[in-house]
Design a protein around this motif. Sequence first.
Motif, short mmCIF file in Angstrom:
data_model
loop_
_atom_site.label_atom_id
_atom_site.label_comp_id
_atom_site.label_asym_id
_atom_site.label_seq_id
_atom_site.Cartn_x
_atom_site.Cartn_y
_atom_site.Cartn_z
N GLY A 114 0.81 -1.21 0.00
CA GLY A 114 0.00 0.00 0.00
C GLY A 114 0.85 1.26 0.00
N PHE A 115 1.94 1.24 0.76
CA PHE A 115 2.82 2.42 0.83
C PHE A 115 3.51 2.68 -0.52
CE2 PHE A 115 2.82 1.99 5.56
CZ PHE A 115 2.45 3.30 5.84
N ILE A 116 3.97 1.62 -1.18
CA ILE A 116 4.67 1.85 -2.45
C ILE A 116 3.69 2.29 -3.54
CG2 ILE A 116 4.52 -0.53 -3.25
CD1 ILE A 116 7.43 1.95 -3.75
N VAL A 117 2.46 1.76 -3.51
CA VAL A 117 1.45 2.20 -4.48
C VAL A 117 1.12 3.68 -4.26
CG1 VAL A 117 -0.97 1.95 -5.17
CG2 VAL A 117 0.46 -0.08 -4.84
N ALA A 118 0.95 4.07 -2.99
CA ALA A 118 0.66 5.47 -2.69
C ALA A 118 1.82 6.37 -3.08
CB ALA A 118 0.35 5.62 -1.20
N SER A 119 3.05 5.90 -2.86
CA SER A 119 4.22 6.70 -3.19
C SER A 119 4.33 6.90 -4.70
CB SER A 119 5.48 6.01 -2.67
OG SER A 119 6.65 6.72 -3.06
N LYS A 120 4.08 5.84 -5.47
CA LYS A 120 4.17 5.95 -6.92
C LYS A 120 3.04 6.82 -7.49
CE LYS A 120 6.85 1.86 -8.10
NZ LYS A 120 7.86 2.59 -8.88
N ASN A 121 1.87 6.71 -6.88
CA ASN A 121 0.77 7.56 -7.32
C ASN A 121 1.07 9.03 -7.07
OD1 ASN A 121 -0.78 5.41 -8.22
ND2 ASN A 121 -1.90 5.19 -6.30
N LEU A 122 1.70 9.30 -5.92
CA LEU A 122 2.03 10.67 -5.57
C LEU A 122 3.07 11.25 -6.53
CD1 LEU A 122 1.59 12.96 -3.49
CD2 LEU A 122 3.50 11.99 -2.18
N SER A 123 4.05 10.44 -6.89
CA SER A 123 5.11 10.92 -7.79
C SER A 123 4.78 10.68 -9.26
CB SER A 123 6.43 10.20 -7.46
OG SER A 123 6.29 8.80 -7.64
N GLU A 124 3.60 10.09 -9.51
CA GLU A 124 3.15 9.78 -10.87
C GLU A 124 4.16 8.90 -11.61
OE1 GLU A 124 2.28 13.45 -12.82
OE2 GLU A 124 0.50 13.84 -11.61
N SER A 125 4.73 7.95 -10.88
CA SER A 125 5.66 7.00 -11.48
C SER A 125 4.89 5.76 -11.95
CB SER A 125 6.73 6.59 -10.46
OG SER A 125 7.46 7.71 -10.02
#
Length: 235
Positions: A114-125
């Motif tokens: 969940g944390f990595i998905v949220a992080s990638k969504n935030l950085s649009e990666s």
Amino acid sequence: MRSDIEYSPVAVGEGLKVRDFWLYAWMRKAAVIAAHVIGVSLTIIISVLSRPGTSRFSWHPLCMALAYCLCLTQGILIFSPDLSLRCRKPPKYKVRLHWLCQILVLLVATTGLGFIVASKNLSESPHLATWHSRLGVCTLAASALQAACGVCVLFPKLLRLSVPPPRLRLYHDTCSLLVYLLATVTVMAAMFSDWYQAIIKGLAWWAIFLMPVFPALVVMNQITKSYLLHKKVST
């Protein structure tokens, strides 16, 4: 991984001289202790390097290290015949500890996802853009399959399964081996990421990169020997 069958020192030491057998037994115990220590040490190292709380991403390596380097390793080594729990508790005590570790693996790993998905969504990666991320998804899926096999091993009558319990245990052991090997490869693949290589370089990188290999060899040896014993009993 669950094993109700203890290893016999006589069978293990068959063909060895008595003096050689004691050296062999102590080397096996030392290997299991080293696997415990390396699993804990690798978890601590990754936790320190990730600096949890500095970003959303920082919680991802921490959660995954706790799940697979610590909980999964300890949950399997609980059944090690070379360094078993010295207590008067019944065998079900080990099974309960094993299930506690496996539940923590799923919960903590899902949180890390969940944390990595949220992080990638935030950085649009982009998602699933590296081998590490793809292997990580496969590892989490295999972990869920392993837990499902474990439920079948514990409650075959309740689930009305026609498969004999020894065969269910073999399936569970096989899934355990698959999960641990996938987890090991995933952890090692993470060390090729830009984030990790920016933090650790040189000999330290190689030392940490090779750390997961030894516990994997110990776990693989334990599971395969358990497989052979179960196969012998079932036949």
